[in-house]
Design a protein around this motif. Structure first.
Motif, PDB file in Angstrom:
ATOM      1  N   UNK A   1       0.837  -1.178   0.000  1.00 26.28           N
ATOM      2  CA  UNK A   1       0.000   0.000   0.000  1.00 26.28           C
ATOM      3  C   UNK A   1       0.888   1.250   0.000  1.00 26.28           C
ATOM      4  N   UNK A   2       0.497   2.211  -0.779  1.00 28.99           N
ATOM      5  CA  UNK A   2       1.266   3.452  -0.874  1.00 28.99           C
ATOM      6  C   UNK A   2       0.995   4.342   0.328  1.00 28.99           C
ATOM      7  N   UNK A   3       2.003   5.133   0.690  1.00 28.34           N
ATOM      8  CA  UNK A   3       1.845   6.105   1.768  1.00 28.34           C
ATOM      9  C   UNK A   3       2.561   7.381   1.364  1.00 28.34           C
ATOM     10  N   UNK A  10      12.895  11.868   1.939  1.00 31.51           N
ATOM     11  CA  UNK A  10      13.439  11.165   0.763  1.00 31.51           C
ATOM     12  C   UNK A  10      12.751  11.686  -0.486  1.00 31.51           C
ATOM     13  N   UNK A  11      13.523  11.857  -1.530  1.00 32.62           N
ATOM     14  CA  UNK A  11      12.971  12.249  -2.829  1.00 32.62           C
ATOM     15  C   UNK A  11      12.768  10.982  -3.655  1.00 32.62           C
ATOM     16  N   UNK A  12      11.856  11.022  -4.606  1.00 32.77           N
ATOM     17  CA  UNK A  12      11.635   9.832  -5.433  1.00 32.77           C
ATOM     18  C   UNK A  12      12.808   9.571  -6.363  1.00 32.77           C
ATOM     19  N   UNK A  13      12.884   8.347  -6.858  1.00 32.53           N
ATOM     20  CA  UNK A  13      13.816   8.054  -7.945  1.00 32.53           C
ATOM     21  C   UNK A  13      13.325   8.833  -9.158  1.00 32.53           C
ATOM     22  N   UNK A  14      14.171   9.005 -10.149  1.00 32.07           N
ATOM     23  CA  UNK A  14      13.726   9.681 -11.360  1.00 32.07           C
ATOM     24  C   UNK A  14      12.629   8.840 -11.977  1.00 32.07           C
ATOM     25  N   UNK A  15      11.442   9.432 -12.093  1.00 28.59           N
ATOM     26  CA  UNK A  15      10.281   8.671 -12.486  1.00 28.59           C
ATOM     27  C   UNK A  15       9.179   9.563 -13.019  1.00 28.59           C
ATOM     28  N   UNK A  18       3.675   9.944 -10.455  1.00 28.45           N
ATOM     29  CA  UNK A  18       3.566   9.898  -9.000  1.00 28.45           C
ATOM     30  C   UNK A  18       2.505  10.908  -8.577  1.00 28.45           C
ATOM     31  N   UNK A  19       2.089  10.846  -7.330  1.00 26.25           N
ATOM     32  CA  UNK A  19       1.130  11.785  -6.755  1.00 26.25           C
ATOM     33  C   UNK A  19       1.910  12.711  -5.831  1.00 26.25           C
ATOM     34  N   UNK A  20       1.603  14.015  -5.893  1.00 19.96           N
ATOM     35  CA  UNK A  20       2.269  14.970  -5.012  1.00 19.96           C
ATOM     36  C   UNK A  20       1.240  15.799  -4.257  1.00 19.96           C
ATOM     37  N   UNK A  21       1.627  16.251  -3.068  1.00 21.50           N
ATOM     38  CA  UNK A  21       0.836  17.194  -2.278  1.00 21.50           C
ATOM     39  C   UNK A  21       1.685  18.449  -2.119  1.00 21.50           C
ATOM     40  N   UNK A  22       1.073  19.604  -2.337  1.00 20.84           N
ATOM     41  CA  UNK A  22       1.783  20.878  -2.259  1.00 20.84           C
ATOM     42  C   UNK A  22       1.401  21.613  -0.977  1.00 20.84           C
ATOM     43  N   UNK A  23       2.196  22.603  -0.623  1.00 24.00           N
ATOM     44  CA  UNK A  23       1.999  23.330   0.627  1.00 24.00           C
ATOM     45  C   UNK A  23       0.656  24.067   0.670  1.00 24.00           C
ATOM     46  N   UNK A  59       3.979  10.289  -3.323  1.00 23.72           N
ATOM     47  CA  UNK A  59       3.819   8.840  -3.210  1.00 23.72           C
ATOM     48  C   UNK A  59       3.653   8.241  -4.599  1.00 23.72           C
ATOM     49  N   UNK A  60       4.037   6.965  -4.749  1.00 24.09           N
ATOM     50  CA  UNK A  60       3.811   6.306  -6.031  1.00 24.09           C
ATOM     51  C   UNK A  60       2.318   6.073  -6.228  1.00 24.09           C
ATOM     52  N   UNK A  61       1.920   5.924  -7.481  1.00 23.74           N
ATOM     53  CA  UNK A  61       0.530   5.591  -7.750  1.00 23.74           C
ATOM     54  C   UNK A  61       0.223   4.203  -7.178  1.00 23.74           C
ATOM     55  N   UNK A  62      -0.983   3.979  -6.691  1.00 19.43           N
ATOM     56  CA  UNK A  62      -1.328   2.638  -6.193  1.00 19.43           C
ATOM     57  C   UNK A  62      -1.434   1.657  -7.348  1.00 19.43           C
TER      58      UNK A  62
END
Length: 67
Positions: A1-3, A10-15, A18-23, A59-62
């Motif tokens: 399960x993604x979290x 940690x930053x993601x690998x080059x990819x 993905x899903x991001x949340x902004x400030x 987080x990565x996509x589920x």
């Protein structure tokens, strides 16, 4: 399960995809990441990717459903 993962942890690998949340509370999917560009939306035309700023978590996509 993604979290959600804090960018400060940690930053993601080059990819891509993905899903991001902004400030500011905005959540976006289909975002790409590279060390050189940071977070960005891949442009379909003109090869002009749009940066995504103020990302606090990612987080990565589920996995897709199996049905």
């Amino acid at each position: 399960m993604s979290r959600w993962i804090k960018c400060s942890e940690r930053m993601p690998e080059e990819t891509g995809d993905i899903i991001v949340a902004c400030s500011d509370g905005i959540v976006m999917s289909g975002i790409s990441y590279s060390r050189r560009k940071g977070f960005y939306i891949s442009a379909l035309e003109y090869d002009d990717d749009e940066p995504v700023t103020d990302v606090t978590h990612w987080m990565p996509l589920p996995e897709p459903p199996l049905e």
